[in-house]
Structures are given as C-alpha cells and as structure tokens.
Design a protein around this motif. Structure first.
Motif, PDB file in Angstrom:
ATOM      1  N   ALA A  54       3.214  -4.138   6.391  1.00 10.74           N
ATOM      2  CA  ALA A  54       2.885  -4.379   7.798  1.00 10.74           C
ATOM      3  C   ALA A  54       1.761  -3.439   8.221  1.00 10.74           C
ATOM      4  O   ALA A  54       1.486  -2.454   7.543  1.00 10.74           O
ATOM      5  N   LEU A  55       1.112  -3.760   9.338  1.00 12.49           N
ATOM      6  CA  LEU A  55       0.063  -2.857   9.816  1.00 12.49           C
ATOM      7  C   LEU A  55      -0.080  -2.940  11.337  1.00 12.49           C
ATOM      8  O   LEU A  55       0.377  -3.909  11.950  1.00 12.49           O
ATOM      9  N   PRO A  56      -0.681  -1.905  11.946  1.00 12.86           N
ATOM     10  CA  PRO A  56      -0.844  -1.912  13.392  1.00 12.86           C
ATOM     11  C   PRO A  56      -1.628  -3.143  13.852  1.00 12.86           C
ATOM     12  O   PRO A  56      -2.521  -3.603  13.143  1.00 12.86           O
ATOM     13  N   VAL A  60       5.864   0.581   7.349  1.00 16.80           N
ATOM     14  CA  VAL A  60       4.949   0.126   6.294  1.00 16.80           C
ATOM     15  C   VAL A  60       5.293  -1.267   5.781  1.00 16.80           C
ATOM     16  O   VAL A  60       4.462  -1.918   5.162  1.00 16.80           O
ATOM     17  N   LEU A  62      -6.095 -10.309   6.905  1.00 15.91           N
ATOM     18  CA  LEU A  62      -5.087  -9.991   7.921  1.00 15.91           C
ATOM     19  C   LEU A  62      -5.695  -9.392   9.170  1.00 15.91           C
ATOM     20  O   LEU A  62      -5.259  -9.644  10.277  1.00 15.91           O
ATOM     21  N   THR A  80      -0.831  -1.259  -0.916  1.00 14.76           N
ATOM     22  CA  THR A  80       0.594  -1.119  -0.597  1.00 14.76           C
ATOM     23  C   THR A  80       1.353  -2.315  -1.127  1.00 14.76           C
ATOM     24  O   THR A  80       1.254  -3.417  -0.596  1.00 14.76           O
ATOM     25  N   LEU A 114      -0.914  -5.322  -0.074  1.00 16.90           N
ATOM     26  CA  LEU A 114      -1.803  -5.134   1.071  1.00 16.90           C
ATOM     27  C   LEU A 114      -2.959  -4.233   0.656  1.00 16.90           C
ATOM     28  O   LEU A 114      -2.747  -3.180   0.058  1.00 16.90           O
ATOM     29  N   ARG A 139      -6.018  -2.075   2.267  1.00 16.13           N
ATOM     30  CA  ARG A 139      -6.642  -1.578   3.502  1.00 16.13           C
ATOM     31  C   ARG A 139      -7.851  -0.740   3.144  1.00 16.13           C
ATOM     32  O   ARG A 139      -7.828   0.030   2.183  1.00 16.13           O
ATOM     33  N   LEU A 182       8.638   0.756  -1.665  1.00 12.52           N
ATOM     34  CA  LEU A 182       9.221   1.826  -0.856  1.00 12.52           C
ATOM     35  C   LEU A 182       8.931   1.481   0.594  1.00 12.52           C
ATOM     36  O   LEU A 182       7.843   1.028   0.932  1.00 12.52           O
ATOM     37  N   GLY A 183       9.918   1.682   1.447  1.00 12.20           N
ATOM     38  CA  GLY A 183       9.701   1.351   2.854  1.00 12.20           C
ATOM     39  C   GLY A 183      10.913   1.753   3.657  1.00 12.20           C
ATOM     40  O   GLY A 183      11.780   2.468   3.144  1.00 12.20           O
ATOM     41  N   PHE A 184      10.997   1.304   4.879  1.00 20.04           N
ATOM     42  CA  PHE A 184      12.079   1.638   5.812  1.00 20.04           C
ATOM     43  C   PHE A 184      11.988   3.097   6.233  1.00 20.04           C
ATOM     44  O   PHE A 184      11.951   3.406   7.413  1.00 20.04           O
TER      45      PHE A 184
END
Lengths: 327, 237
Positions: A243-245, A265, B10, B48, B55, B57, B138-140
């Motif tokens: 996810a992202l802003p 994230v 995105l 990510t 993802l 970035r 990894l997350g949360f």
C-alpha cells in the motif's frame, strides 16, 4: 540548547521527510504529512534539508526555549504568542532566551510545523528522525510529545540574519502561504483506482459528484471520509498488496479511506482511487467535518503538476537561502 | 519471466507488478526472485514484495531526463527488461531456525487449535515443527512475517474477539498462515506458542530477523530453554 515542553498540544510529533527503504521489512515511511510546509519551515530558519521539525495538530504546544533560538512556523495558520507579542507564521523569528511560546488552536487547516535553527537533535532510527506513531518507531520511542519532555537543538553554523535580545524579532519579509496552503478548499484531483470499475453505477458517479466530510477518526495513517456510502457491484476477495500514501480504499463500511504519511506497508481493501500527490497534503490539512470533493485526473496530469510543484519549491528554497545569506 | 506480469501504474512515483492473484508459494517465490534481481540492478527503486505482487517506488525527479519520456514509463521499461527471460530464482534463500515454547501461558490457543483440527496437542506441535515455511511478506508491524507452508490440517480462522495485546514473540495461526508477533500488539490470530528470539531490533545492523523470501523452521523448546534464551543478552529479547 534545549526546549522544554510545557504543554504538548493535541498531537505533536517530531517529523522529517520520512524513512524510505524499509517497507519490505514492514516499516513504513511516516514523515511530515504536509511535506512542502515542513520543508519551508526548515528553509526559513536556514536549515539545509532534512532536519526534524515539530508537526502539531489542531492545537499547538506550549514550549519554553531555554536559550535564544531561531524558529519558523508554517502549515495551517495558528495563533502564536511570546509574552504579549504575537509571532507571525511563514517567516523567520528570533526568540530571546527563556521565551515561552504559546501556540493556540487553528481556525483553518489542522497541521502546523515549527522548525528551529539547527533542527531538533534526536538520534535517527533507521536513517530517519520521523516519528511513526503507529509502529512506535523513531524519536521518543515513537510517541507524541508529552509535558515535561526536553528536546535538544542541534548546532548550526554562523548566523547573521536575526538576533533577539529582549523580545522576539522577525524578518521584514515572509512567504505568501497561498500556493502552499489551500485556503479555498478546492476540489482534490483523484485518479481512478484498479477497482473503480467494480463499483456500482451510482457509486462511480457519486465519487466525483458528492460531497464528503472528513471524519474525526482521521489520523496520520489515513483520512477517513463520511458521506454517501459507496459500494461494489459484488464483494471482492483480494489478497494483500503493498500500500502507499494517497491510495483511496473502500472498506466494507462503504466509507472511503485515503491513506496518509503513516500508511501501512500492505493492505487488502479494494483500491478505488489514487489522490494526486500534490493534493495529498491538502486533504491532510482538512479538519474533521470539513467538506471534500473530488475531480477526475489522469496520472499524466498528476505527474505534470507534481513536477511543476517540485520546480516551484526548489526555486523558492534557493530564493530563501539567498535572502538569508544577504540579510 | 515477464510473460505473466501485469503492470499497473499506481501513482506518480509507484508501479505495481502483479504476478498473479492467489496466495501460492511458487508464485510468491517468483515475486522474491524478481525483487532480488531488481534491487541488484536498480538500487534507487524501492521494491516491496507482497504475496503475488511487487511494488516499485522511485523518485520521479531522479528518473526524469531531458527528453519527454515520463519517469513512470522509464522505470517500467527498465524493470521489465531486467525480468525478461531471467532465471526464476538466482540465489538460495536463507534458512532461519526459530525455537518455540508451545502451549501453556505461552500459547493459550493451542488447545483450541487442537480441538478445531481434531488432532492431539502433540500432533499439532509435531505438524507445526515438521513444515518448512517461506516468508511471503512482512507487514502489519515492523518485522511481522506472513509465513506460507502451514499444514492445512492446522488452518483455523482468526479469533472472533481479537486480543488488545498479544505478547512479543507469540507464534500464531491465522487462516492458512502462521506468523510471529515481533512486539506486543493487538491481534486476532490463534496463539500456539512463543519464541524468545527478538524479531525486530532497530539497533541491529540488520533490524529484522526475517526477510521476505527466507525459509523458516520451528523447533519446540521447554520452559527452561526458553528462560535461558530470553535471559541471554544480544540476539534475544
């Protein structure tokens, strides 16, 4: 050099430009929610770039500066006083030693920035001095300021621009906040997200026609919107993706959520939109119960606006540095 | 490798590469292989991984040149060119062995998992320690691993009433996955045990014990071993 927190305000935290590079480990970026306002506050006190500044929310803190300190306030307009004297925003002010700075509530907007010359001297965590309140990571063990906290101020090379002796003094010039703060509550530019077409007809129309209001449950993680319920034609079973802003998610409640600086994230809700990066801080500056509406944009237009804003900001940063040098 | 990749722009500074739409170990391995390759060749792009997507970035300013080609397209082409025809896995995944004290106060939901699966408590532990897991993502929370490879017999829905605070190190089952809480956090997964290892430490040169794509195995330890490990300074909590 140190600053004592007499009252923390509603929610005040140390922020810099964020903590990129660790999303794969579950660590989000955090950082100032209104990037340009944060950056300009630093520039106005002569800081070079990524120094930590205070981000305060709706009601600012009361701070005692033990030594003479140079500060700047940007972001949402806020009442600021030292003794009987008011301290203007969007310029550079020198405070004498033992000044007590009282920041009040905000009439418009909800996030303000206070930068000090030299920056707040806190140890970086994973390369950043920003506070991730959700992950409890960063300065002060990732928490907001509390009464009694003492913050150190970093050293700064020679400074000629201003010196206060008995009362605050400020530069004879300041910045026009107009391009950097959305006083008019203009429509926010939104790109269609991956699942936009999965919404029913009425919801697709409503997203770009209806007015929403900012929920009081909004925070640094997300701006939550209330208003017409949006829905999918049929429920989607999605697996989590990064996810992202700026991402507008549609949870089962039907009330959209726009992720902000402390976005997690990963996320698994349908993504119905992506807010143009230049409008993300504008949304973050709307306070609970403020109205919001969206207008469609494309990624090309949004990228173009972002590029132009970057260029404008860079020019302004150079001008500020030059004027401080000449002072 | 590019044949099955769907590229979704995105945001101004982000692209999502989607390899599929299911939670599947082979698909996930493809994601990690792509991440390894892209990180090696495009150090300014942050990768990510998630279950079936990656993802990317980047800083648009860093990726813009004098010509009119938008940075998004430039990154997209650079990434796809690197993944074109790349071998599926370039390097051996790391293996991490994790000691776990199962049941008792360390794993208050172990009995419920046993009842739900129809297996004895011993059998649940045997099956949980028999599998080799992979870190899907990894997350949360920082350092929280979503592990694939759980014996399907041990799968169990999340608790109806999530706990407000789950102790750090708790090993848990959530649906068909297993995971470890790196810090005391609210959580709805079924707690079957606890590890004395510290999963996330910002002071460490490598802050997360686990990284995406790692292989993980659990082994059962007793209370005495747990105490010994937890009292040892350094790598443990």
């Amino acid at each position: 050099m140190s600053v004592r927190v007499l009252k923390p305000g509603l929610l005040t935290s140390l922020q810099d430009s964020g903590r990129p590079g660790h999303a794969a480990l579950g660590v989000g970026r955090a950082g100032a929610i209104d990037g340009p306002a944060w950056r300009l506050a630093n520039a106005l006190v002569g800081n070079a770039g990524d120094e930590a500044a205070l981000e305060f929310t709706l009601v600012g803190p009361v701070l005692r500066f033990e030594h003479a300190t140079v500060i700047a306030l940007t972001g949402a307009p806020v009442e600021a006083r030292v003794g009987g004297q008011s301290v203007p925003g969007w310029t550079c002010c020198a405070l004498p030693a033992r000044s007590e700075l009282q920041l009040g509530g905000m009439r418009q907007g909800c996030r303000g920035y206070l930068a000090v010359r030299g920056g707040f001297a806190v140890e970086p965590v994973l390369g950043s001095r920003s506070t991730d309140l959700h992950a409890r990571l960063g300065p002060l063990h990732g928490r907001a300021l509390q009464a009694g906290d003492r913050l150190s101020v970093g050293e700064h090379a020679k400074w000629r621009a201003l010196r206060a002796t008995h009362a605050p003094v400020h530069l004879p010039w300041g910045l026009d906040p107009q391009p950097w703060f959305d006083f008019a509550h203009a429509p926010l530019a939104l790109m269609r997200g991956h699942h936009f077409d999965q919404m029913d007809d009425e919801s697709r129309r409503a997203l770009f026609k209806a007015w929403f209001t900012v929920s009081k449950d909004s925070n640094r993680t997300a701006s939550r919107l209330e208003g017409q319920r949006l829905q999918l034609q049929q429920p989607l079973e999605l697996i989590s993706e990064a996810a992202l802003p700026g991402t507008m998610q549609l949870p089962p409640s039907g009330q959209p959520i726009v992720l902000q600086a402390e976005a997690p994230v990963t996320g698994g809700y349908p993504r119905i939109g992506q807010l143009a990066a230049v409008d993300l801080a504008r949304l973050a500056q709307r306070k609970p119960s403020d109205a919001v509406c969206f207008q469609p944009t494309t990624l090309e237009q949004a990228s173009e606006r972002l590029l132009r804003r970057q260029q404008r900001l860079q020019r302004l940063l150079r001008d500020i540095a030059q004027r401080l040098e000449d002072a | 490798m590019t044949s099955g990749i769907d590229v979704e722009p995105l945001a101004e500074d982000a692209l999502l590469l989607r390899f599929g739409a299911t939670i599947d170990a082979a698909l996930n391995a493809q994601v990690h292989a792509a991440a390894v390759r892209l990180r090696a060749h495009l150090p300014t792009v942050e990768c990510t991984p998630a279950y079936a997507s990656l993802l990317l970035r980047f800083d648009p300013a860093e990726w813009s040149r004098d010509d009119d080609e938008p940075p998004l397209r430039r990154v997209r082409e650079a990434a796809l060119a690197l993944l074109e025809g790349a071998a599926s896995v370039d390097e051996q995944p790391r293996s991490v062995d994790i000691p776990v004290l199962y049941g008792g106060p360390a794993g208050p939901d172990l009995a419920a998992v046993s009842a739900h699966s129809g297996l004895s408590i011993e059998e649940v532990i045997t099956r949980h320690t028999a599998a080799t897991y992979s870190v899907a993502m990894l997350g949360f929370a920082p350092g929280f691993p979503y592990l694939l490879g759980l014996d399907p017999a041990l799968a169990m829905p999340r608790r109806a009433d999530p706990r407000l605070s789950v102790p750090a190190g708790s090993v848990a089952i959530g649906g068909v996955q297993t995971g470890i809480y790196p810090e005391a956090l609210p959580g709805g997964w079924q707690l079957i045990g606890r590890t004395p290892l510290r999963l996330f430490d910002v002071q460490a040169p490598s802050p997360s014990l686990l990284r995406p794509g790692d292989r993980v195995r659990f082994h059962a330890i007793d209370e005495a071993a747990f105490q010994r490990l937890i009292d040892t300074p350094g790598a443990v909590r």
